[in-house]
Design an enzyme around this catalytic site. Structure first.
Site, PDB file in Angstrom:
ATOM      1  N   PHE A 159       5.485  68.757  90.740  1.00 37.57           N
ATOM      2  CA  PHE A 159       4.111  69.255  90.615  1.00 37.57           C
ATOM      3  C   PHE A 159       3.058  68.183  90.876  1.00 37.57           C
ATOM      4  O   PHE A 159       1.903  68.496  91.134  1.00 37.57           O
ATOM      5  CB  PHE A 159       3.890  69.871  89.220  1.00 37.57           C
ATOM      6  CG  PHE A 159       3.675  68.854  88.126  1.00 37.57           C
ATOM      7  CD1 PHE A 159       2.443  68.241  87.960  1.00 37.57           C
ATOM      8  CD2 PHE A 159       4.697  68.496  87.256  1.00 37.57           C
ATOM      9  CE1 PHE A 159       2.238  67.302  86.952  1.00 37.57           C
ATOM     10  CE2 PHE A 159       4.509  67.566  86.256  1.00 37.57           C
ATOM     11  CZ  PHE A 159       3.262  66.956  86.112  1.00 37.57           C
ATOM     12  N   LYS A 183      10.714  74.092  99.195  1.00 36.02           N
ATOM     13  CA  LYS A 183      10.574  74.809  97.915  1.00 36.02           C
ATOM     14  C   LYS A 183       9.691  73.948  97.022  1.00 36.02           C
ATOM     15  O   LYS A 183      10.150  73.048  96.350  1.00 36.02           O
ATOM     16  CB  LYS A 183      11.956  74.986  97.279  1.00 36.02           C
ATOM     17  CG  LYS A 183      12.092  76.115  96.277  1.00 36.02           C
ATOM     18  CD  LYS A 183      11.197  76.043  95.066  1.00 36.02           C
ATOM     19  CE  LYS A 183      11.610  75.082  93.978  1.00 36.02           C
ATOM     20  NZ  LYS A 183      10.626  75.034  92.861  1.00 36.02           N
ATOM     21  N   GLU A 186       6.802  75.275  91.365  1.00 33.87           N
ATOM     22  CA  GLU A 186       6.213  76.592  91.081  1.00 33.87           C
ATOM     23  C   GLU A 186       4.911  76.465  90.277  1.00 33.87           C
ATOM     24  O   GLU A 186       4.196  77.435  90.098  1.00 33.87           O
ATOM     25  CB  GLU A 186       7.224  77.474  90.339  1.00 33.87           C
ATOM     26  CG  GLU A 186       7.730  76.949  89.006  1.00 33.87           C
ATOM     27  CD  GLU A 186       8.933  75.994  89.151  1.00 33.87           C
ATOM     28  OE1 GLU A 186       8.926  75.167  90.083  1.00 33.87           O
ATOM     29  OE2 GLU A 186       9.844  76.068  88.300  1.00 33.87           O
ATOM     30  N   ARG A 187       4.617  75.256  89.791  1.00 35.63           N
ATOM     31  CA  ARG A 187       3.379  75.068  89.030  1.00 35.63           C
ATOM     32  C   ARG A 187       2.175  74.926  89.951  1.00 35.63           C
ATOM     33  O   ARG A 187       1.046  75.182  89.536  1.00 35.63           O
ATOM     34  CB  ARG A 187       3.462  73.797  88.171  1.00 35.63           C
ATOM     35  CG  ARG A 187       4.593  73.793  87.181  1.00 35.63           C
ATOM     36  CD  ARG A 187       4.348  72.737  86.145  1.00 35.63           C
ATOM     37  NE  ARG A 187       3.282  73.166  85.266  1.00 35.63           N
ATOM     38  CZ  ARG A 187       3.330  73.124  83.943  1.00 35.63           C
ATOM     39  NH1 ARG A 187       4.391  72.644  83.350  1.00 35.63           N
ATOM     40  NH2 ARG A 187       2.324  73.529  83.214  1.00 35.63           N
ATOM     41  N   CYS A 291       4.623  59.159  89.504  1.00 34.35           N
ATOM     42  CA  CYS A 291       5.931  58.525  89.294  1.00 34.35           C
ATOM     43  C   CYS A 291       5.793  57.012  89.358  1.00 34.35           C
ATOM     44  O   CYS A 291       6.683  56.288  88.943  1.00 34.35           O
ATOM     45  CB  CYS A 291       6.938  59.005  90.316  1.00 34.35           C
ATOM     46  SG  CYS A 291       6.519  58.486  91.973  1.00 34.35           S
ATOM     47  N   GLU A 390      10.463  58.677  79.772  1.00 36.59           N
ATOM     48  CA  GLU A 390       9.293  58.978  80.601  1.00 36.59           C
ATOM     49  C   GLU A 390       8.396  59.948  79.836  1.00 36.59           C
ATOM     50  O   GLU A 390       8.839  61.014  79.416  1.00 36.59           O
ATOM     51  CB  GLU A 390       9.739  59.615  81.922  1.00 36.59           C
ATOM     52  CG  GLU A 390       8.563  59.915  82.837  1.00 36.59           C
ATOM     53  CD  GLU A 390       8.996  60.418  84.217  1.00 36.59           C
ATOM     54  OE1 GLU A 390       9.917  61.244  84.300  1.00 36.59           O
ATOM     55  OE2 GLU A 390       8.392  59.964  85.212  1.00 36.59           O
TER      56      GLU A 390
HETATM   57  P1  NAD Z   1      10.952  68.718  87.718  1.00 34.23           P
HETATM   58  O1  NAD Z   1      12.211  67.954  87.818  1.00 34.23           O
HETATM   59  O2  NAD Z   1      10.727  69.554  86.516  1.00 34.23           O
HETATM   60  O3  NAD Z   1      10.815  69.725  88.964  1.00 34.23           O
HETATM   61  C1  NAD Z   1      11.009  69.290  90.287  1.00 34.23           C
HETATM   62  C2  NAD Z   1      11.525  70.448  91.115  1.00 34.23           C
HETATM   63  O4  NAD Z   1      12.788  70.863  90.582  1.00 34.23           O
HETATM   64  C3  NAD Z   1      10.613  71.667  91.089  1.00 34.23           C
HETATM   65  O5  NAD Z   1      10.515  72.191  92.387  1.00 34.23           O
HETATM   66  C4  NAD Z   1      11.316  72.628  90.144  1.00 34.23           C
HETATM   67  O6  NAD Z   1      11.141  73.981  90.506  1.00 34.23           O
HETATM   68  C5  NAD Z   1      12.774  72.241  90.281  1.00 34.23           C
HETATM   69  N1  NAD Z   1      13.517  72.440  89.020  1.00 34.23           N
HETATM   70  C6  NAD Z   1      13.064  72.244  87.763  1.00 34.23           C
HETATM   71  N2  NAD Z   1      14.038  72.516  86.861  1.00 34.23           N
HETATM   72  C7  NAD Z   1      15.123  72.906  87.573  1.00 34.23           C
HETATM   73  C8  NAD Z   1      16.442  73.315  87.217  1.00 34.23           C
HETATM   74  N3  NAD Z   1      16.835  73.382  85.950  1.00 34.23           N
HETATM   75  N4  NAD Z   1      17.303  73.613  88.199  1.00 34.23           N
HETATM   76  C9  NAD Z   1      16.923  73.557  89.491  1.00 34.23           C
HETATM   77  N5  NAD Z   1      15.673  73.173  89.887  1.00 34.23           N
HETATM   78  C10 NAD Z   1      14.787  72.857  88.941  1.00 34.23           C
HETATM   79  O7  NAD Z   1       9.752  67.680  87.945  1.00 34.23           O
HETATM   80  P2  NAD Z   1       8.184  67.934  87.766  1.00 34.23           P
HETATM   81  O8  NAD Z   1       7.875  68.079  86.325  1.00 34.23           O
HETATM   82  O9  NAD Z   1       7.708  68.977  88.697  1.00 34.23           O
HETATM   83  O10 NAD Z   1       7.607  66.547  88.309  1.00 34.23           O
HETATM   84  C11 NAD Z   1       7.477  65.396  87.532  1.00 34.23           C
HETATM   85  C12 NAD Z   1       8.675  64.495  87.667  1.00 34.23           C
HETATM   86  O11 NAD Z   1       8.862  64.119  89.035  1.00 34.23           O
HETATM   87  C13 NAD Z   1       8.532  63.193  86.914  1.00 34.23           C
HETATM   88  O12 NAD Z   1       9.752  62.882  86.308  1.00 34.23           O
HETATM   89  C14 NAD Z   1       8.187  62.186  87.999  1.00 34.23           C
HETATM   90  O13 NAD Z   1       8.516  60.846  87.672  1.00 34.23           O
HETATM   91  C15 NAD Z   1       9.005  62.701  89.124  1.00 34.23           C
HETATM   92  N6  NAD Z   1       8.538  62.225  90.417  1.00 34.23           N
HETATM   93  C16 NAD Z   1       9.259  61.245  91.024  1.00 34.23           C
HETATM   94  C17 NAD Z   1       8.821  60.722  92.230  1.00 34.23           C
HETATM   95  C18 NAD Z   1       9.587  59.620  92.887  1.00 34.23           C
HETATM   96  O14 NAD Z   1       9.217  59.219  93.988  1.00 34.23           O
HETATM   97  N7  NAD Z   1      10.645  59.104  92.301  1.00 34.23           N
HETATM   98  C19 NAD Z   1       7.652  61.211  92.827  1.00 34.23           C
HETATM   99  C20 NAD Z   1       6.949  62.228  92.170  1.00 34.23           C
HETATM  100  C21 NAD Z   1       7.413  62.725  90.963  1.00 34.23           C
END
Ligand code: NAD
Length: 490
Positions: A159, A183, A186-187, A291, A390
């Protein structure tokens, strides 16, 4: 056509783009997209399901059979036009982004511009895809390598960068001759939808890009679909780990970028005013939801008191509010659920012995907004929850170190290894830090050590699962298959 509107004054439906048509999958989950600054419903998001993924993957595969035959110099032409359209619409896309994500408009527009840089670099694919060659590797035998696209690729994004992170992926994949299913989180589906609209306006052939909105069901279908060859994931570490394992178990190439706990080490010789400005941007910019956000401050030796005095004074002066308002430095968190989560961490930090020397919990920026002010927790022990996990909010945990060795041990004991920065005037200390630290992206006196589009981006340890990092030359290698050709003429 998508019904996403740029200035959403009425509740719109955010459509998926599957098999060359805008569709709103019916009869499945539909969730409201909420503006975190005021609780307003911006749009409804109907979720796609496994059958939609199957349709998108088949359409993408059919498109790939033609797209891979298009010369790379022609494949990048829509991307040049896409870059121009993105630049023309930076403010519009940025405004949509601020409304659904919360970050300030300036920050949102900067994000879109970072995305434009990805497209620029991907436009160089004719040079980037070149192979090697050597004549007479043995008598009369020539050898060369070529790079070929791998097929249908998919991306799953978080998100916090709804414009930029998808652009880490599909411009490179498409320019290299693949087709792509994206994909988004969804937020925040409206921003990536608008960006895909611009890509289509730029003249990308139908089927080369597919936009499939949804949640877990869509992700699971992507990870297991036999026509999908590669998965790019960016999100939290627990999900990155699942995605890495599941996609690999289904024979796919995977890069899965995870979460972070980033340390900022301040040496006694650091330039304090500039260091404090950098820390403020790192820890509280985008409400700490990057991140690469600084999350643990590690002052070394006697610098702690003057550093914290100045930091707290400045942190208290930051204006918290709706990111669309001029002068606001810290927008809301992405939602009230995330705010509750972060508040839980602050409570836990205090219960485990920390002292809130700057307490953002009392901030009242109005209404139903998910606002939380900058918070600094001092005297955090290295093993405390707020030093290890985190938080993803505007919370900075202070873990004091006695010397550089001590600071390096604190950083290297983290499960994560995304980014870190050392603040110092000493080249010797900076060099030693850069060499010994177990982190993927290391800054010296930086606000955010974010690699540009032509360099690779990823952390180490639990911050990354895979081999090839995002963007730069790694993206070219990730989205292509290398072939070695040996030739002898009789
Ligand atoms: P998230 O892991 O909750 O979601 C990421 C994606 O995974 C979304 O598209 C979501 O729909 C999907 N998802 C969520 N739960 C799932 C499940 N149980 N099964 C399958 N798919 C699922 O992450 P977020 O809250 O959207 O984003 C924040 C996180 O992303 C933080 O941990 C941040 O550090 C990380 N991030 C990392 C980088 C990097 O370069 N390493 C960059 C941006 C964000």
């Amino acid at each position: 056509m998508s019904t996403v509107v740029s200035e959403a004054r009425e509740v719109a439906v955010t459509s998926s783009y599957i098999a060359g048509a805008w569709v709103a999958p019916e009869g499945k989950t539909a969730q409201p997209i909420i503006n975190p600054a005021n609780g307003e419903t911006l749009a409804m998001l109907p979720y796609a399901g496994a059958a939609d993924v199957d349709r998108a993957a088949k359409s993408a595969h059919a498109a790939w059979l033609e797209w891979r035959e298009v010369p790379v110099v022609d494949r990048v032409q829509p991307l040049y036009r896409f870059k121009a359209l993105l630049e023309k619409n930076v403010r519009e896309v940025g405004t949509i982004l601020t409304r659904e994500n919360g970050k300030t408009l300036e920050d949102a527009m900067t994000e879109v511009k970072r995305g434009v840089q990805m497209v620029e670099v991907a436009c160089g694919m004719p040079s980037l895809m070149m192979g090697d060659s050597l004549n007479d590797v043995a008598k009369g035998i020539d050898c060369r390598t070529i790079r070929q696209p791998i097929g249908v690729c998919a991306g799953i994004t978080p998100f916090n960068f709804p414009a930029m992170v998808p652009l880490w992926m599909y411009p490179f994949a498409i320019a290299a001759g693949n087709t792509f299913l994206i994909k988004p989180s969804e937020r925040v589906p409206m921003t990536p939808t608008r960006v895909v609209e611009l890509l289509l306006e730029a003249g990308l052939p139908a089927g080369v890009i597919q936009l499939v909105h949804g949640g877990r069901e869509v992700v699971e279908a992507l990870l297991t679909h036999p026509l999908i060859r590669a998965i790019s994931f960016v999100g939290s570490s627990p999900i990155a780990k699942i995605v890495y394992k599941e996609a690999a178990a289904h024979g796919k190439r995977v890069q899965a970028l995870g979460g972070a706990k980033n340390h900022l080490v301040v040496m006694p010789d650091a330039d304090l005013p500039q260091t404090v400005d950098a820390i403020m941007g790192s820890a509280f910019g985008a409400a700490g939801q990057r991140c690469l956000a600084g999350s643990v401050l590690v002052p070394v030796g006697e610098v702690a008191e003057p550093l914290l005095d100045l930091l707290v004074k400045k942190a208290k002066s930051l204006r918290v509010g709706d990111g669309l308002e001029p002068g606001v430095a810290v927008g809301p968190l992405v939602g009230n659920d995330q705010k509750k989560r972060v508040l839980g961490y602050i409570d836990k930090g205090i219960a485990e012995g920390a002292k809130a020397i700057c307490d953002g919990r009392s901030i009242d920026a109005g209404g139903a907004g998910a606002f939380l002010g900058p918070t600094v927790l001092d005297h955090v022990q290295p093993g405390a929850t707020v030093a290890r996990e985190e938080i993803f909010g505007p919370v900075l945990s202070v873990v004091r170190a006695e010397n550089l060795d001590d600071a390096i041990n604190i950083v290297n004991s983290s499960d994560f290894g995304n980014t870190t920065t050392i603040y110092t005037r000493s080249g010797k200390a900076a060099r030693e830090y850069q060499n010994r630290i177990e982190v993927g992206m290391v800054g010296v006196n930086m606000t955010v050590a974010a690699p540009m589009a032509f360099f690779p981006f990823a952390g180490w340890k639990d911050s990354f699962f895979g081999d090839l990092h995002a963007h730069g030359k790694d993206a070219v290698a990730f989205y292509t298959e290398q072939k070695v050709l040996m030739t002898r003429w009789f």
